[in-house]
Design a protein around this motif. Structure first.
Motif, PDB file in Angstrom:
ATOM      1  N   ASP A 161      45.825  60.436  55.971  1.00 56.43           N
ATOM      2  CA  ASP A 161      44.917  60.117  54.880  1.00 56.43           C
ATOM      3  C   ASP A 161      45.206  61.489  53.888  1.00 56.43           C
ATOM      4  OD1 ASP A 161      44.605  57.440  55.527  1.00 56.43           O
ATOM      5  OD2 ASP A 161      42.547  58.089  55.960  1.00 56.43           O
ATOM      6  N   GLU A 162      45.159  62.535  54.552  1.00 61.32           N
ATOM      7  CA  GLU A 162      45.144  63.720  53.883  1.00 61.32           C
ATOM      8  C   GLU A 162      46.378  64.366  53.744  1.00 61.32           C
ATOM      9  OE1 GLU A 162      42.248  66.580  55.574  1.00 61.32           O
ATOM     10  OE2 GLU A 162      40.864  65.030  56.063  1.00 61.32           O
ATOM     11  N   VAL A 163      46.588  65.020  52.464  1.00 61.77           N
ATOM     12  CA  VAL A 163      47.703  65.748  52.099  1.00 61.77           C
ATOM     13  C   VAL A 163      47.595  66.931  52.342  1.00 61.77           C
ATOM     14  CG1 VAL A 163      49.225  66.300  50.273  1.00 61.77           C
ATOM     15  CG2 VAL A 163      48.379  63.923  50.444  1.00 61.77           C
ATOM     16  N   SER A 164      48.360  67.706  53.353  1.00 60.66           N
ATOM     17  CA  SER A 164      47.909  69.314  53.375  1.00 60.66           C
ATOM     18  C   SER A 164      48.698  70.223  52.547  1.00 60.66           C
ATOM     19  CB  SER A 164      48.513  69.531  55.026  1.00 60.66           C
ATOM     20  OG  SER A 164      50.015  69.589  54.847  1.00 60.66           O
ATOM     21  N   VAL A 165      47.824  70.792  52.097  1.00 59.50           N
ATOM     22  CA  VAL A 165      48.112  72.103  50.922  1.00 59.50           C
ATOM     23  C   VAL A 165      48.041  73.218  51.873  1.00 59.50           C
ATOM     24  CG1 VAL A 165      47.578  73.039  49.003  1.00 59.50           C
ATOM     25  CG2 VAL A 165      47.084  70.553  49.362  1.00 59.50           C
ATOM     26  N   PRO A 166      49.216  74.246  51.755  1.00 61.01           N
ATOM     27  CA  PRO A 166      49.375  75.236  52.260  1.00 61.01           C
ATOM     28  C   PRO A 166      48.068  76.339  51.769  1.00 61.01           C
ATOM     29  CG  PRO A 166      51.228  75.016  50.732  1.00 61.01           C
ATOM     30  CD  PRO A 166      50.610  73.848  51.040  1.00 61.01           C
ATOM     31  N   GLU A 167      47.947  77.151  52.649  1.00 66.07           N
ATOM     32  CA  GLU A 167      46.894  78.052  52.100  1.00 66.07           C
ATOM     33  C   GLU A 167      47.311  79.156  51.308  1.00 66.07           C
ATOM     34  OE1 GLU A 167      44.039  81.556  54.026  1.00 66.07           O
ATOM     35  OE2 GLU A 167      44.085  79.547  55.245  1.00 66.07           O
ATOM     36  N   ARG A 168      46.778  79.485  49.929  1.00 65.14           N
ATOM     37  CA  ARG A 168      47.031  80.439  48.917  1.00 65.14           C
ATOM     38  C   ARG A 168      47.062  81.908  49.514  1.00 65.14           C
ATOM     39  NH1 ARG A 168      45.435  80.712  42.720  1.00 65.14           N
ATOM     40  NH2 ARG A 168      46.138  82.730  42.297  1.00 65.14           N
ATOM     41  N   PRO A 169      48.124  82.519  49.544  1.00 66.35           N
ATOM     42  CA  PRO A 169      48.228  83.950  49.937  1.00 66.35           C
ATOM     43  C   PRO A 169      47.201  84.825  49.269  1.00 66.35           C
ATOM     44  CG  PRO A 169      50.324  83.156  49.498  1.00 66.35           C
ATOM     45  CD  PRO A 169      49.598  82.385  49.194  1.00 66.35           C
ATOM     46  N   ALA A 170      46.433  85.612  49.933  1.00 60.97           N
ATOM     47  CA  ALA A 170      45.251  86.612  49.264  1.00 60.97           C
ATOM     48  C   ALA A 170      45.851  87.195  48.022  1.00 60.97           C
ATOM     49  CB  ALA A 170      44.847  87.420  50.432  1.00 60.97           C
ATOM     50  N   ASP A 171      46.918  87.624  48.179  1.00 62.13           N
ATOM     51  CA  ASP A 171      47.290  88.482  46.910  1.00 62.13           C
ATOM     52  C   ASP A 171      48.596  87.576  46.193  1.00 62.13           C
ATOM     53  OD1 ASP A 171      49.711  88.235  48.885  1.00 62.13           O
ATOM     54  OD2 ASP A 171      50.284  90.379  48.599  1.00 62.13           O
ATOM     55  N   ALA A 172      48.207  86.539  46.135  1.00 61.18           N
ATOM     56  CA  ALA A 172      49.348  85.400  45.133  1.00 61.18           C
ATOM     57  C   ALA A 172      48.902  85.879  43.661  1.00 61.18           C
ATOM     58  CB  ALA A 172      48.867  84.370  45.518  1.00 61.18           C
ATOM     59  N   PRO A 173      49.839  85.847  42.935  1.00 56.52           N
ATOM     60  CA  PRO A 173      49.588  86.299  41.575  1.00 56.52           C
ATOM     61  C   PRO A 173      48.810  84.867  40.617  1.00 56.52           C
ATOM     62  CG  PRO A 173      51.754  85.390  41.859  1.00 56.52           C
ATOM     63  CD  PRO A 173      51.270  85.584  43.195  1.00 56.52           C
ATOM     64  N   GLU A 174      47.859  85.327  39.674  1.00 56.03           N
ATOM     65  CA  GLU A 174      47.348  84.289  38.836  1.00 56.03           C
ATOM     66  C   GLU A 174      48.304  83.393  38.295  1.00 56.03           C
ATOM     67  OE1 GLU A 174      44.144  85.596  36.246  1.00 56.03           O
ATOM     68  OE2 GLU A 174      44.393  87.285  36.959  1.00 56.03           O
ATOM     69  N   VAL A 175      49.270  84.175  37.674  1.00 51.34           N
ATOM     70  CA  VAL A 175      50.519  83.464  37.047  1.00 51.34           C
ATOM     71  C   VAL A 175      51.975  84.187  37.250  1.00 51.34           C
ATOM     72  CG1 VAL A 175      50.068  85.078  34.926  1.00 51.34           C
ATOM     73  CG2 VAL A 175      51.089  82.714  34.545  1.00 51.34           C
ATOM     74  N   LEU A 176      52.889  83.275  37.383  1.00 50.41           N
ATOM     75  CA  LEU A 176      54.463  83.556  37.421  1.00 50.41           C
ATOM     76  C   LEU A 176      54.892  83.395  36.141  1.00 50.41           C
ATOM     77  CD1 LEU A 176      56.652  84.317  38.947  1.00 50.41           C
ATOM     78  CD2 LEU A 176      57.009  82.157  39.827  1.00 50.41           C
TER      79      LEU A 176
ATOM     80  N   LEU B 111      51.893  75.199  41.694  1.00 52.45           N
ATOM     81  CA  LEU B 111      51.049  74.723  40.799  1.00 52.45           C
ATOM     82  C   LEU B 111      49.818  73.883  41.781  1.00 52.45           C
ATOM     83  CD1 LEU B 111      53.105  72.765  38.113  1.00 52.45           C
ATOM     84  CD2 LEU B 111      51.945  75.002  37.952  1.00 52.45           C
ATOM     85  N   THR B 112      50.130  73.456  42.978  1.00 52.07           N
ATOM     86  CA  THR B 112      49.526  72.826  43.913  1.00 52.07           C
ATOM     87  C   THR B 112      48.292  74.116  44.133  1.00 52.07           C
ATOM     88  OG1 THR B 112      51.027  71.336  44.587  1.00 52.07           O
ATOM     89  CG2 THR B 112      49.176  71.838  46.135  1.00 52.07           C
ATOM     90  N   LEU B 113      48.690  75.190  44.461  1.00 53.24           N
ATOM     91  CA  LEU B 113      47.940  76.453  44.946  1.00 53.24           C
ATOM     92  C   LEU B 113      46.923  76.823  43.813  1.00 53.24           C
ATOM     93  CD1 LEU B 113      50.346  78.118  47.221  1.00 53.24           C
ATOM     94  CD2 LEU B 113      48.621  76.707  47.864  1.00 53.24           C
ATOM     95  N   GLY B 114      47.242  76.432  42.488  1.00 46.39           N
ATOM     96  CA  GLY B 114      46.458  76.899  41.392  1.00 46.39           C
ATOM     97  C   GLY B 114      47.339  78.400  40.737  1.00 46.39           C
ATOM     98  N   ILE B 115      48.555  78.394  40.976  1.00 43.30           N
ATOM     99  CA  ILE B 115      49.229  79.291  40.325  1.00 43.30           C
ATOM    100  C   ILE B 115      49.829  79.083  39.127  1.00 43.30           C
ATOM    101  CG2 ILE B 115      50.925  81.237  40.616  1.00 43.30           C
ATOM    102  CD1 ILE B 115      50.395  81.100  43.768  1.00 43.30           C
ATOM    103  N   GLY B 116      49.386  79.503  38.229  1.00 42.68           N
ATOM    104  CA  GLY B 116      50.124  79.000  36.739  1.00 42.68           C
ATOM    105  C   GLY B 116      51.491  79.388  36.651  1.00 42.68           C
ATOM    106  N   VAL B 117      52.509  78.767  36.262  1.00 41.09           N
ATOM    107  CA  VAL B 117      53.906  79.092  36.022  1.00 41.09           C
ATOM    108  C   VAL B 117      54.133  78.953  34.528  1.00 41.09           C
ATOM    109  CG1 VAL B 117      56.226  78.755  36.528  1.00 41.09           C
ATOM    110  CG2 VAL B 117      54.313  78.212  38.356  1.00 41.09           C
ATOM    111  N   GLU B 118      54.747  79.925  33.748  1.00 38.54           N
ATOM    112  CA  GLU B 118      55.075  79.751  32.366  1.00 38.54           C
ATOM    113  C   GLU B 118      56.596  80.233  32.347  1.00 38.54           C
ATOM    114  OE1 GLU B 118      53.169  78.999  29.921  1.00 38.54           O
ATOM    115  OE2 GLU B 118      51.588  78.885  31.174  1.00 38.54           O
ATOM    116  N   ILE B 119      57.307  79.238  31.728  1.00 38.47           N
ATOM    117  CA  ILE B 119      58.713  79.632  31.697  1.00 38.47           C
ATOM    118  C   ILE B 119      59.165  79.693  30.003  1.00 38.47           C
ATOM    119  CG2 ILE B 119      60.912  78.528  32.021  1.00 38.47           C
ATOM    120  CD1 ILE B 119      59.628  76.681  34.146  1.00 38.47           C
ATOM    121  N   MET B 120      59.856  80.922  29.800  1.00 39.25           N
ATOM    122  CA  MET B 120      60.098  81.177  28.347  1.00 39.25           C
ATOM    123  C   MET B 120      61.464  82.038  28.526  1.00 39.25           C
ATOM    124  SD  MET B 120      56.708  83.638  27.927  1.00 39.25           S
ATOM    125  CE  MET B 120      55.845  82.605  28.718  1.00 39.25           C
TER     126      MET B 120
END
Length: 150
Positions: free
Chosen positions: A76-91, A111-120
């Motif tokens: 029933d549950e979708v497993s989401v990996p744990e966000r690394p402690a030093d992961a960036p806020e945004v890539l 995005l699932t981990l809450g890390i923003g991704v901006e492409i430009m």
């Protein structure tokens, strides 16, 4: 184009960019690079935005790809990996002279981990990186040279 006059030698700052090169702390790079405000500037063997995949992005933030259980869809549950402690806020991803969007499945793990991704474009990503870095945000930049193509 010269971007930054004043340097803080403790922080990686984009000091200039031009056709096919980037300059970090007044050191010229002619290849794809990845860096954050602190730490080394890493060279990557990428020639085009199409070469960027989910495994590469996960590796850059320190996330080990999880082994997929072929029967996981039964749970029933979708497993989401744990966000690394030093992961960036945004890539920030600079794709060269043109903005080239990446496929959703490439971005989804971050995005699932809450890390923003901006492409430009690379020039826009370089300027945006300097602004976020000066605001003391935890940002990671992946910049292809200005002459990179899709």
């Amino acid at each position: 184009m010269l971007l930054q006059k004043d340097l803080n030698p403790a922080l990686n700052t984009v000091t200039a960019y031009g056709e096919g090169f980037l300059e970090i702390n007044q050191v010229r790079y002619d290849s794809t690079i990845c860096f954050s405000p602190e730490g080394p500037v890493r060279h990557l063997e990428l020639r085009a935005a199409a070469d960027i995949d989910a495994a590469l992005l996960q590796g850059l933030i320190g996330l080990e790809p999880a082994a997929r259980d072929p029967l996981a869809f039964l749970d029933d549950e979708v497993s989401v990996p744990e966000r690394p402690a030093d992961a960036p806020e945004v890539l920030l991803i600079g794709t060269g002279r043109r903005q080239i969007f990446l496929r959703p499945e490439v971005l989804r793990p971050l995005l699932t981990l809450g890390i923003g991704v901006e492409i430009m474009t690379t020039q826009a990503a370089a300027r945006t990186y300097n602004i976020l870095m000066s605001e003391e945000r935890h940002v990671l930049a992946l910049l292809l040279p200005g002459d990179a193509s899709s």
